[in-house]
Design a protein around this motif. Structure first.
Motif, PDB file in Angstrom:
ATOM      1  N   VAL A 116       0.894  -1.157   0.000  1.00  0.00           N
ATOM      2  CA  VAL A 116       0.000   0.000   0.000  1.00  0.00           C
ATOM      3  C   VAL A 116       0.930   1.204   0.000  1.00  0.00           C
ATOM      4  O   VAL A 116       1.826   1.292   0.844  1.00  0.00           O
ATOM      5  CB  VAL A 116      -0.908   0.028   1.249  1.00  0.00           C
ATOM      6  CG1 VAL A 116      -1.715   1.310   1.295  1.00  0.00           C
ATOM      7  CG2 VAL A 116      -1.813  -1.191   1.287  1.00  0.00           C
ATOM      8  N   TRP A 134      -2.154  -1.173  -3.671  1.00  0.00           N
ATOM      9  CA  TRP A 134      -3.210  -0.179  -3.466  1.00  0.00           C
ATOM     10  C   TRP A 134      -2.527   1.155  -3.214  1.00  0.00           C
ATOM     11  O   TRP A 134      -1.431   1.210  -2.643  1.00  0.00           O
ATOM     12  CB  TRP A 134      -4.067  -0.513  -2.250  1.00  0.00           C
ATOM     13  CG  TRP A 134      -5.072  -1.578  -2.477  1.00  0.00           C
ATOM     14  CD1 TRP A 134      -6.386  -1.396  -2.819  1.00  0.00           C
ATOM     15  CD2 TRP A 134      -4.880  -2.992  -2.384  1.00  0.00           C
ATOM     16  NE1 TRP A 134      -7.008  -2.622  -2.937  1.00  0.00           N
ATOM     17  CE2 TRP A 134      -6.099  -3.610  -2.679  1.00  0.00           C
ATOM     18  CE3 TRP A 134      -3.783  -3.795  -2.085  1.00  0.00           C
ATOM     19  CZ2 TRP A 134      -6.273  -4.989  -2.675  1.00  0.00           C
ATOM     20  CZ3 TRP A 134      -3.932  -5.165  -2.088  1.00  0.00           C
ATOM     21  CH2 TRP A 134      -5.169  -5.749  -2.378  1.00  0.00           C
ATOM     22  N   GLU A 144      -4.776  -2.179  -7.593  1.00  0.00           N
ATOM     23  CA  GLU A 144      -6.103  -2.665  -7.223  1.00  0.00           C
ATOM     24  C   GLU A 144      -7.089  -1.527  -6.987  1.00  0.00           C
ATOM     25  O   GLU A 144      -8.284  -1.698  -7.197  1.00  0.00           O
ATOM     26  CB  GLU A 144      -6.009  -3.513  -5.954  1.00  0.00           C
ATOM     27  CG  GLU A 144      -5.055  -4.675  -6.062  1.00  0.00           C
ATOM     28  CD  GLU A 144      -5.605  -5.817  -6.885  1.00  0.00           C
ATOM     29  OE1 GLU A 144      -6.839  -5.988  -6.922  1.00  0.00           O
ATOM     30  OE2 GLU A 144      -4.796  -6.529  -7.494  1.00  0.00           O
ATOM     31  N   GLY A 145      -6.586  -0.403  -6.481  1.00  0.00           N
ATOM     32  CA  GLY A 145      -7.488   0.695  -6.202  1.00  0.00           C
ATOM     33  C   GLY A 145      -6.777   1.880  -5.604  1.00  0.00           C
ATOM     34  O   GLY A 145      -5.573   1.846  -5.321  1.00  0.00           O
ATOM     35  N   HIS A 146      -7.544   2.950  -5.415  1.00  0.00           N
ATOM     36  CA  HIS A 146      -7.044   4.205  -4.865  1.00  0.00           C
ATOM     37  C   HIS A 146      -8.156   4.869  -4.068  1.00  0.00           C
ATOM     38  O   HIS A 146      -9.336   4.756  -4.414  1.00  0.00           O
ATOM     39  CB  HIS A 146      -6.604   5.145  -5.988  1.00  0.00           C
ATOM     40  CG  HIS A 146      -6.295   6.531  -5.493  1.00  0.00           C
ATOM     41  ND1 HIS A 146      -7.266   7.520  -5.411  1.00  0.00           N
ATOM     42  CD2 HIS A 146      -5.147   7.078  -5.036  1.00  0.00           C
ATOM     43  CE1 HIS A 146      -6.708   8.622  -4.929  1.00  0.00           C
ATOM     44  NE2 HIS A 146      -5.431   8.374  -4.699  1.00  0.00           N
ATOM     45  N   VAL A 173      -9.088  -3.773   2.224  1.00  0.00           N
ATOM     46  CA  VAL A 173      -7.849  -4.241   1.592  1.00  0.00           C
ATOM     47  C   VAL A 173      -7.361  -5.509   2.283  1.00  0.00           C
ATOM     48  O   VAL A 173      -6.995  -6.491   1.635  1.00  0.00           O
ATOM     49  CB  VAL A 173      -6.764  -3.136   1.626  1.00  0.00           C
ATOM     50  CG1 VAL A 173      -5.419  -3.673   1.146  1.00  0.00           C
ATOM     51  CG2 VAL A 173      -7.190  -1.937   0.783  1.00  0.00           C
TER      52      VAL A 173
END
Length: 175
Positions: free
Chosen positions: A52, A83, A115-117, A158
């Protein structure tokens, strides 16, 4: 097997570091082995199963240490779950709606298949470094807009994703 997670951060005045520590703590609470480190001190990401990365936003740009981390370790980051988070709005907007990543972060997400923000609210208080920060404070626009409940919930999501991946592929040892 315990999933090992690096939570790396770029910060100037410490607010993003506190968010990263909260993310790591929420992950540990859910059984993951998570540690928060300044992005500038990360020499290798290979010991970690997932990463992360977070950066404070300054004038619409992600913190330079966070950007450098993504560039320096791009190959290894592309091989593991990643992430990203940003911190910075000095108003309640980050708790009220989804704020898209700044252009650099969006490009990095695409390149690294992140994967994402998420964008969290920021904090700016007396004694902050930088001319712009002092001007913002002088104009009465500082304060603490971080929502630690939101941060913990996001980190929990997460962590759940990583834990379910680890259960699904135990023979590889990576989520």
């Amino acid at each position: 097997m315990t999933v090992k997670v690096l939570v790396a951060y770029g910060t100037t005045n410490g607010s993003t570091a506190q968010i990263a520590e909260a993310v790591a703590a929420a992950m540990r609470k859910r059984g993951l082995d998570a540690e928060a480190l300044p992005a500038g001190s990360v020499e290798r990401v290979t010991p970690y199963d997932a990463v992360v990365a977070g950066g404070g936003l300054y004038g619409g740009h992600w913190h330079k240490d966070a950007r450098r981390l993504l560039r320096r370790h791009r190959r290894e980051l592309a091989e593991r779950p990643l992430w990203l988070f940003s911190s910075g709005p000095l108003d309640p907007s980050a708790s009220e709606r989804d704020i898209p990543p700044v252009p650099y972060v969006k490009r990095a997400m695409d390149r690294l298949d992140a994967e994402g923000h998420v964008t969290f609210g920021g904090r700016l208080q007396e004694g902050a470094k930088g001319w712009i920060a002092r001007m913002i404070l002088k104009n009465g626009k500082g304060g603490d807009f971080r929502d630690f409940g939101q941060i913990e919930n996001w980190a929990g999501t997460v962590a759940e994703s990583l834990a379910s991946r680890a259960e699904a592929v135990p023979e590889r040892g990576r989520p």
